[in-house]
Write an enzyme that holds these catalytic residues in place. Sequence first.
Site, mmCIF file in Angstrom:
data_model
loop_
_atom_site.group_PDB
_atom_site.id
_atom_site.type_symbol
_atom_site.label_atom_id
_atom_site.label_comp_id
_atom_site.label_asym_id
_atom_site.label_seq_id
_atom_site.Cartn_x
_atom_site.Cartn_y
_atom_site.Cartn_z
ATOM 1 N N SER A 137 0.813 -1.220 0.000
ATOM 2 C CA SER A 137 0.000 0.000 0.000
ATOM 3 C C SER A 137 0.846 1.268 0.000
ATOM 4 O O SER A 137 0.519 2.246 -0.668
ATOM 5 C CB SER A 137 -0.938 0.003 1.207
ATOM 6 O OG SER A 137 -1.797 -1.112 1.175
ATOM 7 N N HIS A 183 0.498 4.590 4.296
ATOM 8 C CA HIS A 183 -0.099 5.336 3.188
ATOM 9 C C HIS A 183 0.455 6.752 3.136
ATOM 10 O O HIS A 183 0.816 7.260 2.071
ATOM 11 C CB HIS A 183 -1.620 5.385 3.336
ATOM 12 C CG HIS A 183 -2.265 4.036 3.306
ATOM 13 N ND1 HIS A 183 -3.627 3.860 3.480
ATOM 14 C CD2 HIS A 183 -1.761 2.799 3.109
ATOM 15 C CE1 HIS A 183 -3.914 2.571 3.388
ATOM 16 N NE2 HIS A 183 -2.800 1.912 3.180
#
Length: 241
Positions: A137, A183
Amino acid sequence: MAEAQRNTRSARTVFGGTARGGRPVVTLTIIGLCAVSWILQLATGGAWTQQWAFSPAIGQVEPWRFLTAAFLHSTTPLHILFNMYALWLVGPFLEQAFGRARFIALYVLAAVGGQVGVLLLADPLQESWYVGVVGASGAVFGLFGAIIPVLRRLGRNAGQIVVLIAINMALPLWLPNIAWQAHVGGLVVGLALGAGFALAPRERQRLVGWALPTAVGVLLVAAAVWKYSTVPTAAGVLGLF
């Protein structure tokens, strides 16, 4: 003929990458590595995950985990499927725009930046310091971040990417066990590299192509070293996750 080949310049994209036809080799290789790694996670009953996953506690003594964790995923198929689908959406475009070498630098540094984000925002005195983190991610968010200045340079609307980033940033509010810190870390690195690659003047694209990733890499190492220097000795011991 040999002299002519040496004197012939290869076609370049507007961002200085070598224009190539055919398949996006780097993107497909990353997807293949993640798929093989996921199968090994299942086949070994979690031993493969334990060997390569990242946590702030273990990253200090085994720093390669800052990168290897990006090739691991949850055993739930949805996790790897979502990340690989997102990678396939933006990876080939950026690989073509930047060229293979700079695309690899972008992906690797965004992946490491994701783990650095986890490290910087973790509390050494809390359980989060020992919790394992896996997933591509951070790297994928780095690609999302990089594509924004690219689209703006090309005069295209980046609104859909911005909305996609906002939605994914909000998911941890409803879904547990999502490392939003990764993230953020990957996104920041991706924005920095994407802006540098996209906005560099043509005569300086090659210089920026190696100097900027080097500088970002040094900053990531420095940030990790600084964080570990602030950790009490008792909290820095190797923990199981």
